[in-house]
Write a protein that holds these residues in place. Structure first.
Motif, PDB file in Angstrom:
ATOM      1  N   TRP A  11       0.825  -1.198   0.000  1.00  0.00           N
ATOM      2  CA  TRP A  11       0.000   0.000   0.000  1.00  0.00           C
ATOM      3  C   TRP A  11       0.866   1.257   0.000  1.00  0.00           C
ATOM      4  O   TRP A  11       1.880   1.332   0.707  1.00  0.00           O
ATOM      5  CB  TRP A  11      -0.893   0.032   1.239  1.00  0.00           C
ATOM      6  CG  TRP A  11      -1.782  -1.149   1.345  1.00  0.00           C
ATOM      7  CD1 TRP A  11      -1.486  -2.357   1.898  1.00  0.00           C
ATOM      8  CD2 TRP A  11      -3.122  -1.263   0.870  1.00  0.00           C
ATOM      9  NE1 TRP A  11      -2.553  -3.209   1.788  1.00  0.00           N
ATOM     10  CE2 TRP A  11      -3.579  -2.566   1.167  1.00  0.00           C
ATOM     11  CE3 TRP A  11      -3.993  -0.389   0.223  1.00  0.00           C
ATOM     12  CZ2 TRP A  11      -4.849  -3.001   0.819  1.00  0.00           C
ATOM     13  CZ3 TRP A  11      -5.248  -0.831  -0.108  1.00  0.00           C
ATOM     14  CH2 TRP A  11      -5.681  -2.113   0.196  1.00  0.00           C
ATOM     15  N   TYR A  12       0.447   2.206  -0.787  1.00  0.00           N
ATOM     16  CA  TYR A  12       0.957   3.568  -0.722  1.00  0.00           C
ATOM     17  C   TYR A  12      -0.229   4.485  -0.458  1.00  0.00           C
ATOM     18  O   TYR A  12      -1.374   4.090  -0.668  1.00  0.00           O
ATOM     19  CB  TYR A  12       1.625   3.962  -2.046  1.00  0.00           C
ATOM     20  CG  TYR A  12       3.023   3.433  -2.215  1.00  0.00           C
ATOM     21  CD1 TYR A  12       3.251   2.080  -2.425  1.00  0.00           C
ATOM     22  CD2 TYR A  12       4.123   4.289  -2.169  1.00  0.00           C
ATOM     23  CE1 TYR A  12       4.542   1.592  -2.583  1.00  0.00           C
ATOM     24  CE2 TYR A  12       5.415   3.812  -2.327  1.00  0.00           C
ATOM     25  CZ  TYR A  12       5.607   2.463  -2.536  1.00  0.00           C
ATOM     26  OH  TYR A  12       6.882   1.985  -2.691  1.00  0.00           O
ATOM     27  N   ARG A  13       0.059   5.679  -0.013  1.00  0.00           N
ATOM     28  CA  ARG A  13      -1.019   6.637   0.188  1.00  0.00           C
ATOM     29  C   ARG A  13      -0.630   7.993  -0.376  1.00  0.00           C
ATOM     30  O   ARG A  13       0.567   8.319  -0.479  1.00  0.00           O
ATOM     31  CB  ARG A  13      -1.399   6.744   1.659  1.00  0.00           C
ATOM     32  CG  ARG A  13      -0.351   7.408   2.545  1.00  0.00           C
ATOM     33  CD  ARG A  13      -0.763   7.330   4.007  1.00  0.00           C
ATOM     34  NE  ARG A  13       0.122   8.084   4.886  1.00  0.00           N
ATOM     35  CZ  ARG A  13       0.027   8.073   6.206  1.00  0.00           C
ATOM     36  NH1 ARG A  13      -0.918   7.347   6.817  1.00  0.00           N
ATOM     37  NH2 ARG A  13       0.862   8.797   6.929  1.00  0.00           N
ATOM     38  N   VAL A  57       3.309   3.002   2.595  1.00  0.00           N
ATOM     39  CA  VAL A  57       2.690   2.628   3.861  1.00  0.00           C
ATOM     40  C   VAL A  57       3.262   1.294   4.321  1.00  0.00           C
ATOM     41  O   VAL A  57       3.868   1.189   5.390  1.00  0.00           O
ATOM     42  CB  VAL A  57       1.157   2.544   3.735  1.00  0.00           C
ATOM     43  CG1 VAL A  57       0.542   2.132   5.064  1.00  0.00           C
ATOM     44  CG2 VAL A  57       0.579   3.870   3.272  1.00  0.00           C
ATOM     45  N   TYR A  60       7.700  -1.317   6.218  1.00  0.00           N
ATOM     46  CA  TYR A  60       6.740  -0.288   6.618  1.00  0.00           C
ATOM     47  C   TYR A  60       7.331   1.099   6.451  1.00  0.00           C
ATOM     48  O   TYR A  60       8.520   1.316   6.697  1.00  0.00           O
ATOM     49  CB  TYR A  60       6.337  -0.476   8.082  1.00  0.00           C
ATOM     50  CG  TYR A  60       5.507  -1.714   8.343  1.00  0.00           C
ATOM     51  CD1 TYR A  60       6.103  -2.901   8.731  1.00  0.00           C
ATOM     52  CD2 TYR A  60       4.120  -1.682   8.197  1.00  0.00           C
ATOM     53  CE1 TYR A  60       5.336  -4.037   8.966  1.00  0.00           C
ATOM     54  CE2 TYR A  60       3.353  -2.803   8.432  1.00  0.00           C
ATOM     55  CZ  TYR A  60       3.961  -3.979   8.811  1.00  0.00           C
ATOM     56  OH  TYR A  60       3.203  -5.105   9.034  1.00  0.00           O
ATOM     57  N   SER A  86       5.411   6.291   8.985  1.00  0.00           N
ATOM     58  CA  SER A  86       4.129   6.640   9.584  1.00  0.00           C
ATOM     59  C   SER A  86       3.340   5.426  10.042  1.00  0.00           C
ATOM     60  O   SER A  86       2.415   5.543  10.845  1.00  0.00           O
ATOM     61  CB  SER A  86       3.302   7.451   8.578  1.00  0.00           C
ATOM     62  OG  SER A  86       3.048   6.676   7.429  1.00  0.00           O
ATOM     63  N   ALA A  87       3.686   4.262   9.536  1.00  0.00           N
ATOM     64  CA  ALA A  87       2.901   3.062   9.823  1.00  0.00           C
ATOM     65  C   ALA A  87       3.437   2.248  10.994  1.00  0.00           C
ATOM     66  O   ALA A  87       2.728   1.412  11.553  1.00  0.00           O
ATOM     67  CB  ALA A  87       2.852   2.176   8.588  1.00  0.00           C
ATOM     68  N   MET A 106      -5.192  -1.105  10.149  1.00  0.00           N
ATOM     69  CA  MET A 106      -4.745   0.206  10.615  1.00  0.00           C
ATOM     70  C   MET A 106      -5.401   0.515  11.955  1.00  0.00           C
ATOM     71  O   MET A 106      -6.636   0.595  12.046  1.00  0.00           O
ATOM     72  CB  MET A 106      -5.108   1.282   9.582  1.00  0.00           C
ATOM     73  CG  MET A 106      -4.545   1.001   8.193  1.00  0.00           C
ATOM     74  SD  MET A 106      -4.817   2.364   7.038  1.00  0.00           S
ATOM     75  CE  MET A 106      -6.594   2.328   6.885  1.00  0.00           C
ATOM     76  N   ASP A 159      -3.433  10.535   8.900  1.00  0.00           N
ATOM     77  CA  ASP A 159      -3.556   9.342   8.065  1.00  0.00           C
ATOM     78  C   ASP A 159      -4.578   9.519   6.955  1.00  0.00           C
ATOM     79  O   ASP A 159      -4.726   8.638   6.102  1.00  0.00           O
ATOM     80  CB  ASP A 159      -3.941   8.129   8.927  1.00  0.00           C
ATOM     81  CG  ASP A 159      -2.869   7.758   9.925  1.00  0.00           C
ATOM     82  OD1 ASP A 159      -3.217   7.467  11.090  1.00  0.00           O
ATOM     83  OD2 ASP A 159      -1.674   7.753   9.545  1.00  0.00           O
ATOM     84  N   TYR A 213      -5.609   5.695  -0.302  1.00  0.00           N
ATOM     85  CA  TYR A 213      -4.710   4.549  -0.162  1.00  0.00           C
ATOM     86  C   TYR A 213      -4.791   3.701  -1.426  1.00  0.00           C
ATOM     87  O   TYR A 213      -5.879   3.275  -1.839  1.00  0.00           O
ATOM     88  CB  TYR A 213      -5.083   3.726   1.064  1.00  0.00           C
ATOM     89  CG  TYR A 213      -4.666   4.388   2.357  1.00  0.00           C
ATOM     90  CD1 TYR A 213      -5.298   5.547   2.802  1.00  0.00           C
ATOM     91  CD2 TYR A 213      -3.623   3.889   3.121  1.00  0.00           C
ATOM     92  CE1 TYR A 213      -4.902   6.185   3.961  1.00  0.00           C
ATOM     93  CE2 TYR A 213      -3.222   4.506   4.293  1.00  0.00           C
ATOM     94  CZ  TYR A 213      -3.858   5.653   4.702  1.00  0.00           C
ATOM     95  OH  TYR A 213      -3.469   6.285   5.859  1.00  0.00           O
TER      96      TYR A 213
END
Length: 120
Positions: A36-38, A48, A59, A62-63, A82, A89, A93
């Motif tokens: 995952w990226y955001r 992420v 990770y 931030s994660a 999450m 956040d 995503y």
């Protein structure tokens, strides 16, 4: 044709939890890595979490300590749990995967994105 479809986004209060899912669909595919990226409007897309058979889990800063990525190989599905969500956040995503098929070789794919909003 390979597709990544995300689900599980939504709105939650600070301190709450969400679980995102990403299903990779297609024939005879092998997931080399998935994650995952955001993205927040006006900012660069950031990592992420990712998981691969070779490199394990990774990770973004931030994660750490709040998010957990996992993968169900039989279902070609990745999950992002999450917890303790914060307003920072809030983002779209995107699921991404490096996926092999015999016809295409290993290709990077992206899902359509799912919105996560953390607000009181």
């Amino acid at each position: 044709q390979v597709q990544l479809v995300e689900s599980g986004g939504g709105s939650v209060q600070p301190g709450g939890s969400l679980r995102l899912s990403c299903v990779a669909s297609g024939n005879a595919l092998i997931i080399n890595s998935i994650g995952w990226y955001r993205e927040v409007q006006g900012k660069e897309r950031e990592l992420v979490a990712t998981v691969s058979g070779v490199l394990g889990t990774k990770y973004g800063a931030s994660a750490w300590g709040r998010f957990t990525i996992s993968k169900d190989n039989a279902q070609n599905t990745a999950y992002l749990q999450m917890n303790n969500l914060k307003p920072d956040d809030t983002a779209v995503y995107y699921c991404t995967g490096n996926i092999y098929t015999r016809s295409t070789g290993s290709v990077d794919y992206w899902g359509q994105g799912t919105q996560v909003t953390v607000s009181s």
